[in-house]
Design a protein around this motif. Structure first.
Motif, short mmCIF file in Angstrom:
data_model
loop_
_atom_site.label_atom_id
_atom_site.label_comp_id
_atom_site.label_asym_id
_atom_site.label_seq_id
_atom_site.Cartn_x
_atom_site.Cartn_y
_atom_site.Cartn_z
N LEU A 133 0.82 -1.20 0.00
CA LEU A 133 0.00 0.00 0.00
C LEU A 133 0.87 1.27 0.00
O LEU A 133 0.63 2.20 -0.78
CB LEU A 133 -0.91 -0.01 1.23
CG LEU A 133 -1.78 1.23 1.46
CD1 LEU A 133 -2.72 1.42 0.28
CD2 LEU A 133 -2.56 1.10 2.75
N GLU A 134 1.89 1.32 0.83
CA GLU A 134 2.77 2.49 0.86
C GLU A 134 3.49 2.68 -0.47
O GLU A 134 3.66 3.80 -0.95
CB GLU A 134 3.79 2.35 2.00
CG GLU A 134 3.15 2.41 3.38
CD GLU A 134 4.18 2.20 4.48
OE1 GLU A 134 5.35 1.96 4.12
OE2 GLU A 134 3.81 2.29 5.67
N SER A 135 3.92 1.58 -1.08
CA SER A 135 4.60 1.67 -2.38
C SER A 135 3.67 2.23 -3.44
O SER A 135 4.06 3.09 -4.25
CB SER A 135 5.11 0.28 -2.79
OG SER A 135 5.70 0.33 -4.06
N LEU A 136 2.42 1.76 -3.43
CA LEU A 136 1.46 2.26 -4.43
C LEU A 136 1.15 3.74 -4.20
O LEU A 136 1.04 4.51 -5.16
CB LEU A 136 0.17 1.43 -4.35
CG LEU A 136 0.28 0.00 -4.91
CD1 LEU A 136 -0.99 -0.77 -4.64
CD2 LEU A 136 0.58 0.02 -6.41
N GLU A 137 0.99 4.15 -2.94
CA GLU A 137 0.74 5.56 -2.68
C GLU A 137 1.90 6.43 -3.11
O GLU A 137 1.71 7.50 -3.71
CB GLU A 137 0.47 5.75 -1.18
CG GLU A 137 -0.87 5.20 -0.73
CD GLU A 137 -1.07 5.38 0.76
OE1 GLU A 137 -0.06 5.63 1.46
OE2 GLU A 137 -2.22 5.27 1.22
N HIS A 138 3.13 6.01 -2.83
CA HIS A 138 4.30 6.78 -3.27
C HIS A 138 4.35 6.89 -4.79
O HIS A 138 4.62 7.94 -5.36
CB HIS A 138 5.56 6.11 -2.73
CG HIS A 138 6.84 6.78 -3.20
ND1 HIS A 138 7.21 8.03 -2.75
CD2 HIS A 138 7.80 6.37 -4.08
CE1 HIS A 138 8.36 8.37 -3.33
NE2 HIS A 138 8.73 7.38 -4.13
N GLN A 139 4.08 5.76 -5.48
CA GLN A 139 4.11 5.76 -6.94
C GLN A 139 3.03 6.69 -7.50
O GLN A 139 3.25 7.41 -8.48
CB GLN A 139 3.90 4.35 -7.46
CG GLN A 139 3.99 4.24 -8.99
CD GLN A 139 3.85 2.80 -9.46
OE1 GLN A 139 3.70 1.91 -8.63
NE2 GLN A 139 3.91 2.59 -10.75
N LEU A 140 1.86 6.71 -6.81
CA LEU A 140 0.79 7.59 -7.26
C LEU A 140 1.19 9.06 -7.13
O LEU A 140 0.97 9.86 -8.04
CB LEU A 140 -0.48 7.30 -6.45
CG LEU A 140 -1.68 8.20 -6.75
CD1 LEU A 140 -2.10 8.04 -8.20
CD2 LEU A 140 -2.84 7.87 -5.82
#
Length: 426
Positions: A133-140
């Motif tokens: 989840l944190e990785s996806l938020e950062h990528q977003l």
């Protein structure tokens, strides 16, 4: 013993949502395959990537789904912990039922997992989901920043700057309009005030004439109380061509320095055709055709004085009388120059152009009366008789009469003292 333990675990999972067993009930233990132990903790299914969604929208959807999965996993973990505590109690009861029997060989294959191990595995799964989840938020965030900064953000910034510039230009235009309007209103107000003042002065003059306040047409004086460039009197008649003249008048002034200009006569091409002036600390001067003669006259004591000046074009001879006494004479003042006709005769101001361009520093301050002009040189005795009030002798070119004198700018006409009263003032 192991078979009974597995059977109890399976029975607890199947009846996890029901109430506790009645007292004295018996448990039926059934063997389950090892894969069934993992059925209560399924991994969340990731959404399929649709062709109609943009990368940013897909990332947002994935983040939302992962957040929901984390919440569900937290709830599942709490339920499973409760189930483990319940199973532990049930297992203890199963062991109590089979405590007297000999232990046999395990026929159910793999042993059930240790409850601590299950909790640890669920914790690792939860941490993995949180990392994803944190990785996806950062990528977003990175994608949105990269997508907006070069184009969208620049476009938004330029749009805001353009709007601010238009607002500034509108404000400047409004200020210019207000400035122009204020200037127009000020000019209009000034013109309106001047028109009202002139109308009032004209009305006062008409009333003064209509009242016939003077005992005789020549029994008046012109008052010029201020040193300004707009108070003056004007003789309506003009002069013919002259080769000699005598100018006499009564005046009273205490202005310092210099009484100013009692009278001036200007013609086209020559503003100083005839001028009597005392300017600053200079003595009284007579100008004819812009030529100058200094006169030995002293009249700035605040008393009435009778002044006479004679001149002839022959050799430019001149004479100056004060209170009937000749105080000076001279020659070569504009010799052989005839006085030009058709000019403007002004009382109280020196003309720089015909009839105008007055200078306040050269204005006369005081009172004038009995201004007369003759087209010849009067004899000395005639001048004495006029000065001592033994003869009333109007000028044959310019006589001192009320209807021949106009006043402007605040100058006024008043009844004059009698000739005898003026003599007493000497």
């Amino acid at each position: 013993m192991l078979a009974l333990l597995a059977a109890g675990v399976a029975l607890a999972v199947a009846a996890g949502a029901q109430d506790g067993p009645a007292p004295g009930s018996r448990f039926v233990c059934t063997a389950l395959p090892p894969e069934a132990a993992r059925a209560g903790c399924p991994l969340p299914a990731m959404p399929m990537q649709g062709g109609a969604l943009s990368p940013e929208e897909e990332l947002r959807a994935a983040v939302l789904q992962l957040r929901e999965t984390v919440v569900q996993q937290k709830e599942t973990l709490g339920a499973q912990r409760e189930a483990i505590r319940e199973l532990t109690g049930k297992l203890a009861r199963c062991e109590g039922l089979a405590g007297g029997k000999a232990q046999g060989k395990d026929t159910m294959g793999d042993l059930p997992r240790d409850p601590g191990h299950v909790v640890e595995q669920l914790s690792r799964s939860l941490q993995t989901l949180k990392d994803r989840l944190e990785s996806l938020e950062h990528q977003l965030r990175v994608n949105v920043s990269n997508a907006m900064l070069p184009s969208d953000f620049r476009e938004v910034l330029q749009r805001r700057l353009g709007e601010l510039e238009r607002q500034l230009l509108r404000k400047v235009a409004e200020l210019e309009d207000e400035k122009s309007l204020l200037h127009n209103e000020t000019s209009a107000h000034r013109q309106k005030t001047e028109n009202a003042l002139n109308a009032l002065l004209q009305r006062v003059t008409e009333l003064e004439r209509g009242n016939s306040a003077f005992k005789s047409p020549d029994a008046f004086k012109v008052s010029l109380p201020l040193r300004t460039n707009y108070l003056y009197g004007k003789i309506k008649k003009t002069l013919p061509e002259l080769y000699a003249f005598t100018i006499c008048l009564w005046l009273r002034s205490s202005a310092l320095p210099g009484i100013g200009t009692p009278f001036s006569y200007a013609v086209p091409g020559q503003a100083n055709e005839i001028v009597l002036i005392e300017w600053g600390n200079n003595p009284i001067e007579l100008l004819i055709n812009d030529k100058v003669a200094q006169l030995p006259l002293f009249v700035s004591d605040g008393k009435w004085h009778h002044i006479c000046i004679t001149w002839t074009t022959r050799d430019g001879m001149w004479e100056a009388f004060q209170d009937g006494e000749k105080l000076g004479t001279g020659e070569n003042l504009a010799p052989w120059h005839p006085i030009k006709p058709g000019g403007v005769l002004i009382l109280g101001q020196e003309q720089d152009t015909v009839g105008g361009r007055f200078d306040a520093t050269q204005a006369f301050v005081g009172e004038l009366s009995q201004f007369n002009i003759w087209d010849r040189v009067l004899r000395a005795q005639e001048i004495i008789n006029i000065a001592n009030c033994s003869t009333n002798m109007p000028g044959n070119i310019i006589p001192w009469v009320d209807n021949n004198v106009d006043v402007f700018g605040g100058a006024s006409k008043w009844p004059v003292e009698t000739c005898e009263e003026r003599l007493l003032d000497l």
